[in-house]
Design an enzyme around this catalytic site. Structure first.
Site, mmCIF file in Angstrom:
data_model
loop_
_atom_site.group_PDB
_atom_site.id
_atom_site.type_symbol
_atom_site.label_atom_id
_atom_site.label_comp_id
_atom_site.label_asym_id
_atom_site.label_seq_id
_atom_site.Cartn_x
_atom_site.Cartn_y
_atom_site.Cartn_z
ATOM 1 C CB SER A 60 -0.836 0.264 1.318
ATOM 2 O OG SER A 60 -0.052 0.167 2.402
ATOM 3 C CG ASP B 220 -8.992 3.812 -4.439
ATOM 4 O OD1 ASP B 220 -10.002 4.298 -4.727
ATOM 5 O OD2 ASP B 220 -9.102 3.308 -3.111
ATOM 6 C CG ASP C 147 -4.019 -2.399 -1.649
ATOM 7 O OD1 ASP C 147 -4.713 -2.649 -2.273
ATOM 8 O OD2 ASP C 147 -3.826 -2.692 -0.427
ATOM 9 C CG ASN D 79 -7.018 -6.695 -2.196
ATOM 10 O OD1 ASN D 79 -6.842 -7.496 -3.132
ATOM 11 N ND2 ASN D 79 -7.030 -5.382 -2.488
#
Ligand code: G3H
Ligand code: 13P
Ligand code: ZN
Length: 316
Positions: A48, A103, A81, A253
């Site tokens: 992430s 995202d 991520d 996930n």
């Protein structure tokens, strides 16, 4: 061996789901690789934005490169991520990522498409595939907070238009899950009705389920008994992964569950051995426990035992 996320998706679609596990440090990486080899499963290792800034992004990339040599039998993809545009562009340039997630799900529909398309164009030029997100999960993400009751599930009609216009390669869909340890209250669960409608409009297109930790109650109880205070934590029913996989969920996930294993191991260790202070003692226990957890998850996802057939398919 690092492979393309695209290849893993082609081989798994409709049959089983690939576990996408977040890592932040060396111990998680060791447990993850060990567990995936023990269960003979392909997997996705994901980083992430927060993980990239926890130490220094090159540290995690170097750990993954080293793990590839230490565990030469493993087959996995490397994924960013919840990236924003800048993080995606950095990862596309880095040379180690198989895929990135842009995202922009908090943006209006057209802006989400435009941002996703920009990343898709840059990524495809380098043979990297892109996961995008439409709809909003409940719970807490780094940059956005959404109450579960207001969670904005993915609209199946919009999903089709989104994929066509953005050119993304996989889509994270909001079907009732949320990030973190507090996903559901009462009898709430996955919205298979919404998932079914999405798959009808996007047949053979890989879907991604975020917020998929199952928050095992035994883990929560052990943490609380060792001094923790996790009240009312509840996750996804892991027995529903198989059904979700037949409906197109190809990537699942999981982050929170790994954090729970870490917390349980360390709380119990220092409760039971207050005289100890060598970080390697609980670290060793954690690596073993995390590997066992990964084996169990891969069995539930259906990816366990698939390594040899994946190896053969890739060699062709
Ligand atoms: O979806 C979020 C993941 O669990 C990553 O969490 O942003 O705290 O690293 P993080
Ligand atoms: P969990 O919080 O359920 O582990 O979800 C992780 C996730 O979606 C990472 O992108
Ligand atoms: Zn997520």
């Amino acid at each position: 061996m690092i492979v393309t996320t695209k290849k893993l998706f082609e081989l798994a679609y409709g049959k089983y789901a690939i576990g996408a596990y977040n890592i932040n440090n060396l111990e998680q990486a060791m447990g993850l690789f060990r567990g995936c080899l023990d269960s003979k499963a392909p997997f996705i290792i994901q980083i992430s934005k927060g993980a990239r800034t926890y130490t220094e992004k090159r540290m995690l990339e170097a750990i993954i490169r080293a793990a590839d040599q230490v565990f030469p039998e493993s087959i996995f993809a490397v994924h960013l991520d919840h990236g924003d545009e800048a993080a995606c562009m950095e990862c596309i340039a880095s040379g180690i990522y198989s895929s990135v997630m842009i995202d922009a799900s908090h943006e209006p529909f057209d802006k989400n498409i435009a941002t996703t398309k920009k990343v898709v164009d840059a990524a495809h030029a380098k043979g990297i595939v892109v996961e995008a997100e439409l709809g909003q999960l409940g719970g807490v993400e780094e940059h956005v907070q959404v109450d579960e009751k207001n969670a904005n599930l993915t609209d199946p009609k919009q999903a089709k238009e989104f994929v066509t216009r953005s050119g993304c390669d996989s889509l994270a869909v909001a079907i009732g899950t949320s990030h973190g340890a507090y996903k559901f209250t009462g009898s709430q669960g996955l919205h298979f009705d919404v998932l079914t409608e999405i798959q009808k409009r996007l047949p053979k297109f890989p879907l991604v389920m975020h917020g998929s930790s199952s928050v095992p109650q035994e883990e929560v109880e052990r943490i609380n008994k060792a001094g923790g205070a996790l009240k009312g934590a509840k996750g996804v029913n892991e027995n529903e992964f198989a059904r979700a996989a037949t409906l197109g969920v190809t990537k699942v996930n999981i982050d929170t569950d790994g954090r729970l294993v870490w917390t349980r191991v360390h709380r119990e260790f220092f409760r039971d051995k207050p005289e100890k202070f060598d970080l390697r003692d609980p670290g060793k226990i954690f690596m073993g426990e995390y590997a066992k957890f990964i084996v169990h998850k891969n069995e539930k996802l259906g990816s366990a035992g698939k390594l040899d057939e994946i190896r053969k398919a890739i060699a062709k």
